[in-house]
Design an enzyme around this catalytic site. Structure first.
Site, PDB file in Angstrom:
ATOM      1  N   ARG A  54       2.067   7.437 -29.038  1.00  0.00           N
ATOM      2  CA  ARG A  54       3.159   7.250 -30.085  1.00  0.00           C
ATOM      3  C   ARG A  54       2.705   5.972 -30.935  1.00  0.00           C
ATOM      4  O   ARG A  54       1.803   5.375 -30.571  1.00  0.00           O
ATOM      5  CB  ARG A  54       4.501   7.300 -29.410  1.00  0.00           C
ATOM      6  CG  ARG A  54       4.732   6.816 -28.021  1.00  0.00           C
ATOM      7  CD  ARG A  54       4.564   5.150 -28.081  1.00  0.00           C
ATOM      8  NE  ARG A  54       5.294   4.498 -29.029  1.00  0.00           N
ATOM      9  CZ  ARG A  54       5.042   3.201 -29.122  1.00  0.00           C
ATOM     10  NH1 ARG A  54       3.750   2.747 -28.845  1.00  0.00           N
ATOM     11  NH2 ARG A  54       5.704   2.705 -30.019  1.00  0.00           N
ATOM     12  N   GLY A  55       3.871   5.816 -32.034  1.00  0.00           N
ATOM     13  CA  GLY A  55       3.490   4.890 -33.014  1.00  0.00           C
ATOM     14  C   GLY A  55       2.537   5.396 -33.913  1.00  0.00           C
ATOM     15  O   GLY A  55       1.625   6.138 -33.678  1.00  0.00           O
ATOM     16  N   ALA A  56       2.852   5.004 -35.372  1.00  0.00           N
ATOM     17  CA  ALA A  56       2.235   5.521 -36.398  1.00  0.00           C
ATOM     18  C   ALA A  56       0.672   5.621 -36.370  1.00  0.00           C
ATOM     19  O   ALA A  56      -0.040   6.616 -36.477  1.00  0.00           O
ATOM     20  CB  ALA A  56       2.665   5.144 -37.526  1.00  0.00           C
ATOM     21  N   ARG A  94       5.005  15.865 -34.569  1.00  0.00           N
ATOM     22  CA  ARG A  94       5.930  14.726 -34.960  1.00  0.00           C
ATOM     23  C   ARG A  94       6.280  14.717 -36.593  1.00  0.00           C
ATOM     24  O   ARG A  94       5.241  14.392 -37.007  1.00  0.00           O
ATOM     25  CB  ARG A  94       5.645  13.345 -34.331  1.00  0.00           C
ATOM     26  CG  ARG A  94       6.098  13.552 -32.794  1.00  0.00           C
ATOM     27  CD  ARG A  94       6.252  12.059 -32.119  1.00  0.00           C
ATOM     28  NE  ARG A  94       7.094  11.565 -32.288  1.00  0.00           N
ATOM     29  CZ  ARG A  94       7.635  10.305 -31.951  1.00  0.00           C
ATOM     30  NH1 ARG A  94       6.627   9.466 -31.703  1.00  0.00           N
ATOM     31  NH2 ARG A  94       8.534   9.930 -32.320  1.00  0.00           N
ATOM     32  N   GLN A 207      11.195   1.676 -25.987  1.00  0.00           N
ATOM     33  CA  GLN A 207       9.688   1.197 -26.175  1.00  0.00           C
ATOM     34  C   GLN A 207       9.803  -0.403 -26.350  1.00  0.00           C
ATOM     35  O   GLN A 207       8.560  -0.884 -25.895  1.00  0.00           O
ATOM     36  CB  GLN A 207       9.342   1.539 -27.752  1.00  0.00           C
ATOM     37  CG  GLN A 207       9.171   2.931 -27.717  1.00  0.00           C
ATOM     38  CD  GLN A 207      10.136   3.813 -28.352  1.00  0.00           C
ATOM     39  OE1 GLN A 207      11.428   3.450 -28.215  1.00  0.00           O
ATOM     40  NE2 GLN A 207      10.049   4.765 -28.838  1.00  0.00           N
ATOM     41  N   ASP A 248       6.873   3.554 -39.959  1.00  0.00           N
ATOM     42  CA  ASP A 248       6.101   4.684 -39.734  1.00  0.00           C
ATOM     43  C   ASP A 248       5.770   5.467 -40.917  1.00  0.00           C
ATOM     44  O   ASP A 248       4.848   6.148 -41.005  1.00  0.00           O
ATOM     45  CB  ASP A 248       6.940   5.592 -38.700  1.00  0.00           C
ATOM     46  CG  ASP A 248       7.342   4.710 -37.177  1.00  0.00           C
ATOM     47  OD1 ASP A 248       6.366   5.032 -36.412  1.00  0.00           O
ATOM     48  OD2 ASP A 248       8.105   3.907 -37.184  1.00  0.00           O
ATOM     49  N   ASN A 258      11.488   3.033 -39.898  1.00  0.00           N
ATOM     50  CA  ASN A 258      11.036   2.470 -38.704  1.00  0.00           C
ATOM     51  C   ASN A 258      12.044   3.113 -37.633  1.00  0.00           C
ATOM     52  O   ASN A 258      13.007   3.692 -37.921  1.00  0.00           O
ATOM     53  CB  ASN A 258      10.977   1.025 -38.861  1.00  0.00           C
ATOM     54  CG  ASN A 258      10.278   0.453 -37.661  1.00  0.00           C
ATOM     55  OD1 ASN A 258       9.073   0.737 -37.332  1.00  0.00           O
ATOM     56  ND2 ASN A 258      10.585  -0.685 -37.018  1.00  0.00           N
ATOM     57  N   LYS A 259      11.649   2.758 -36.190  1.00  0.00           N
ATOM     58  CA  LYS A 259      12.827   3.093 -35.162  1.00  0.00           C
ATOM     59  C   LYS A 259      14.058   2.743 -35.631  1.00  0.00           C
ATOM     60  O   LYS A 259      14.467   1.891 -36.052  1.00  0.00           O
ATOM     61  CB  LYS A 259      12.209   2.402 -34.114  1.00  0.00           C
ATOM     62  CG  LYS A 259      12.797   2.698 -32.829  1.00  0.00           C
ATOM     63  CD  LYS A 259      12.784   4.047 -32.387  1.00  0.00           C
ATOM     64  CE  LYS A 259      11.448   4.624 -32.427  1.00  0.00           C
ATOM     65  NZ  LYS A 259      11.200   6.072 -32.324  1.00  0.00           N
TER      66      LYS A 259
HETATM   67  O1  MRU Z   1       8.929   7.124 -31.708  1.00  0.00           O
HETATM   68  P1  MRU Z   1       7.677   6.139 -31.548  1.00  0.00           P
HETATM   69  O2  MRU Z   1       7.640   5.321 -30.246  1.00  0.00           O
HETATM   70  O3  MRU Z   1       6.437   6.864 -32.065  1.00  0.00           O
HETATM   71  O4  MRU Z   1       8.091   5.080 -32.674  1.00  0.00           O
HETATM   72  C1  MRU Z   1       7.024   4.329 -33.470  1.00  0.00           C
HETATM   73  C2  MRU Z   1       7.592   2.857 -33.452  1.00  0.00           C
HETATM   74  O5  MRU Z   1       7.157   2.575 -32.149  1.00  0.00           O
HETATM   75  C3  MRU Z   1       8.179   2.311 -33.996  1.00  0.00           C
HETATM   76  O6  MRU Z   1       9.067   2.920 -35.124  1.00  0.00           O
HETATM   77  C4  MRU Z   1       7.531   1.136 -34.584  1.00  0.00           C
HETATM   78  O7  MRU Z   1       8.238   0.089 -34.905  1.00  0.00           O
HETATM   79  C5  MRU Z   1       6.433   1.292 -35.791  1.00  0.00           C
HETATM   80  S1  MRU Z   1       4.997   2.119 -35.232  1.00  0.00           S
HETATM   81  C6  MRU Z   1       4.003   1.782 -36.337  1.00  0.00           C
END
Ligand code: MRU
Length: 368
Positions: A54-56, A94, A207, A248, A258-259
């Site tokens: 996960r994570g961009a 996603r 996370q 993201d 972002n999250k």
């Molecule tokens: O849902 P996730 O875990 O894939 O979300 C991504 C993240 O962890 C965040 O939004 C993060 O702060 C940026 S990831 C580049």
């Protein structure tokens, strides 16, 4: 970055068998360090949608390898159809992180220049590796540029610890290496700057609690885990000098997705005159869009992720329990959008800029 003193990336091709891609299955952290092998595009789709990765940045790197694995399995007579079906599945795995479609498009585009099937496959592999290497290098450069912000605050505080708040995990686990929001933190630690990180636990996937806290511990960065709603209180009491989060998807005007919960941190930071920076490699910038609230697709996930929680029992086994009454209706919005007006600056691989279109274009003049 280090895992028990050993350097790792989050994704890498097997050095002896390039038809195998290795990942860290992040669902088991922090209690177990589990590696997983991906051998098909369907493996990659599952790993992304079920959040083994996960994570961009990491989603983008995984998508690049996904296109490559799809190409490896493609029959010559139906190559185009096979690639179309496979990449459509990847793109749907996603919706919010820009990197996913960006990496798929980049890998496909690189392959079109090749005429034979074997050259296409080789080009897909090379491009996927380039995407991963570039992600790591861009994050390293983000660290270098973000370091100056932390340095300045440390100087102003005469070397007293700089308190940084971060949300979710924009660490190396969210990318291929270094991370975006954490990269300046690691660089500052290496430069000998005294610092401390407030880690938002980040419901519902946690996370922050599971991944960011683990990462910081591995790198011996002092941190404290807090519940998601504590940030505003800490800011009101002078306990936060700086907020750094990831992104993201970023619009050309500097809005950032972002999250979920990031927006509320930005509002609280503004109210308390605390600098709020967003660290992002340019692969998260969606140059096609200008209005984050209207145009960024926000992922919704299962209500189960809100209603249930999994953790380690005293018997060292994992257990999932239900928090509210069974069948409680729950909404699980995964990301939110922080408008550019609440962002002090964007830390990119090319430098730190104001969150607006003119400033972004001055850093990336090749974009029109
Ligand atoms: O849902 P996730 O875990 O894939 O979300 C991504 C993240 O962890 C965040 O939004 C993060 O702060 C940026 S990831 C580049």
């Amino acid at each position: 970055m280090l895992v028990n003193g050993v350097p790792y990336r989050t994704i890498w091709p097997d050095p002896y068998d390039p038809s195998v891609i290795h990942i860290i299955d992040q669902r088991h952290l922090p209690h177990c360090f589990v590696l997983e092998t991906l051998r098909s595009v369907d493996d990659v789709v599952r790993a992304i949608s079920e959040m083994h990765v996960r994570g961009a940045g990491l989603i983008g790197a995984a998508a690049g390898f996904g296109v490559y694995l799809a190409a490896l399995a493609a029959p010559e007579h139906s190559f185009a159809t096979h690639m179309q079906t496979s990449t459509a599945k990847l793109i749907l795995s996603r919706p919010t992180a820009r990197n996913l479609a960006w990496a798929v498009d980049r890998t496909l585009a690189a392959m079109t220049g090749e005429s034979t099937l074997s050259a296409k496959k080789e080009k897909a592999f090379i491009t996927a590796c380039e995407i991963a290497d570039e992600d790591a290098e861009f994050c390293r450069q983000i660290g270098f540029h973000g370091l100056s912000i932390i340095k300045e605050i440390s100087k102003r505080k005469n070397g007293a610890p700089v308190n940084i708040l971060t949300h979710c995990n924009a660490g190396w686990l969210a990318f291929v290496d270094y991370g975006s929001a954490t990269s300046p933190i690691y660089a500052a630690k290496q430069a000998g700057i005294d610092l401390h990180v407030w880690v938002d636990e980040t419901r519902p996937w946690l996370q922050g609690a599971k991944l960011t806290a683990w990462e910081l511990a591995q790198e011996e960065v002092p941190y404290t885990l807090i519940v998601d709603n504590a940030g505003g209180h800490l800011m009101q009491h002078g306990l936060v000098d700086l907020v750094i989060v990831g992104s993201d998807r970023t619009t050309r005007t500097g809005d950032v997705a972002n999250k979920i919960g990031t927006y509320l941190k930005a509002v609280a930071a503004k109210d308390n005159n605390i600098p709020f920076y967003v660290a992002l490699p340019s692969s998260t910038i969606d140059w096609r869009i200008s209005d984050g609230l209207a145009e960024i697709p926000i992922e919704h996930r299962s209500a189960d992720e809100v209603n249930k929680i999994t953790g380690l029992t005293n018997n060292n086994t994992f257990e999932t329990i239900t928090i509210p009454l069974t069948n409680t209706p729950a909404a699980n919005y995964v990301f939110d959008v922080t408008p550019a007006r609440l962002v002090t600056g964007l830390i990119t691989e090319r430098g730190v800029v104001a969150a607006n279109e003119k400033a972004l274009l001055s850093l990336f003049p090749e974009v029109v």
